[in-house]
Design a protein around this motif. Sequence first.
Motif, PDB file in Angstrom:
ATOM      1  N   GLY A 133       0.795  -1.222   0.000  1.00 20.60           N
ATOM      2  CA  GLY A 133       0.000   0.000   0.000  1.00 20.60           C
ATOM      3  C   GLY A 133       0.826   1.270   0.000  1.00 20.60           C
ATOM      4  O   GLY A 133       0.317   2.340   0.316  1.00 20.60           O
ATOM      5  N   LEU A 134       2.102   1.151  -0.376  1.00 16.75           N
ATOM      6  CA  LEU A 134       2.996   2.303  -0.376  1.00 16.75           C
ATOM      7  C   LEU A 134       3.119   2.900  -1.777  1.00 16.75           C
ATOM      8  O   LEU A 134       2.859   2.234  -2.776  1.00 16.75           O
ATOM      9  CB  LEU A 134       4.386   1.880   0.106  1.00 16.75           C
ATOM     10  CG  LEU A 134       4.453   1.262   1.509  1.00 16.75           C
ATOM     11  CD1 LEU A 134       5.847   0.734   1.783  1.00 16.75           C
ATOM     12  CD2 LEU A 134       4.025   2.276   2.552  1.00 16.75           C
ATOM     13  N   ASP A 135       3.559   4.143  -1.827  1.00 19.66           N
ATOM     14  CA  ASP A 135       3.843   4.781  -3.098  1.00 19.66           C
ATOM     15  C   ASP A 135       4.984   4.040  -3.789  1.00 19.66           C
ATOM     16  O   ASP A 135       5.900   3.535  -3.125  1.00 19.66           O
ATOM     17  CB  ASP A 135       4.238   6.248  -2.864  1.00 19.66           C
ATOM     18  CG  ASP A 135       4.400   6.995  -4.172  1.00 19.66           C
ATOM     19  OD1 ASP A 135       3.374   7.362  -4.767  1.00 19.66           O
ATOM     20  OD2 ASP A 135       5.562   7.169  -4.601  1.00 19.66           O
ATOM     21  N   ALA A 136       4.944   3.996  -5.104  1.00 20.83           N
ATOM     22  CA  ALA A 136       5.964   3.263  -5.866  1.00 20.83           C
ATOM     23  C   ALA A 136       7.376   3.761  -5.581  1.00 20.83           C
ATOM     24  O   ALA A 136       8.334   2.990  -5.657  1.00 20.83           O
ATOM     25  CB  ALA A 136       5.665   3.339  -7.356  1.00 20.83           C
ATOM     26  N   SER A 137       7.532   5.022  -5.209  1.00 18.88           N
ATOM     27  CA  SER A 137       8.869   5.554  -4.918  1.00 18.88           C
ATOM     28  C   SER A 137       9.497   4.883  -3.697  1.00 18.88           C
ATOM     29  O   SER A 137      10.718   4.911  -3.525  1.00 18.88           O
ATOM     30  CB  SER A 137       8.818   7.067  -4.718  1.00 18.88           C
ATOM     31  OG  SER A 137       8.011   7.388  -3.593  1.00 18.88           O
TER      32      SER A 137
END
Length: 195
Positions: free
Chosen positions: A160-164
């Motif tokens: 559920g994290l940003d791709a960065s």
Amino acid sequence: MGELILIRHGQTGWSLSGRHAGRTDVPLTDEGEAAAKALGPRLARRPLVAVFSSPLGRALRTAELAGLTGTRPDPDLTEWDYGGYEGMTAAQIRQERPGWDLWRDGVLPGDADHPGERLEQVAARADAVLDRIRPLLSDGDVAVVAHGHLARVLTVRWLGLDASASRLLGHPHPGTVSVLATEDGRPFLSAWNVP
């Protein structure tokens, strides 16, 4: 609830030398084939309900050697399109662009076969894969055979994290297994980069 078994394809000549192999279909080395075969006994103990793979030969061959049957090629599991950086090492890229970081700076456009991809595009492909896999996990484990950078993006999107946030994970070694799971309905990383 089943687990997502994430397998990085076996070693290739390009992975050994650190060259970015996105869309170029580089074959496994002898060591890569041996590592893929060595995964077989571990994977045979898993209640796999589906197996998906990048359509590139190095991933399909890894699945075959690991004894994974019924593998479904999925174009969304293809490695990041490195565009103009295809075939180059990070050191070579940094000679032209000092301080370059794939996650922050991305890639330059290449030729018609390697136009290049932004991180957001890779993340959208990873999200599409997860949308197809999640419903299957209610019946057992799902195996995915893919590539290093794609595996990192897939993992952080699972969490559920940003791709960065992919930069926070170490690069999975060729021929290794990672496990993405859930606990009390929440995703977590159960194992990473296990030979």
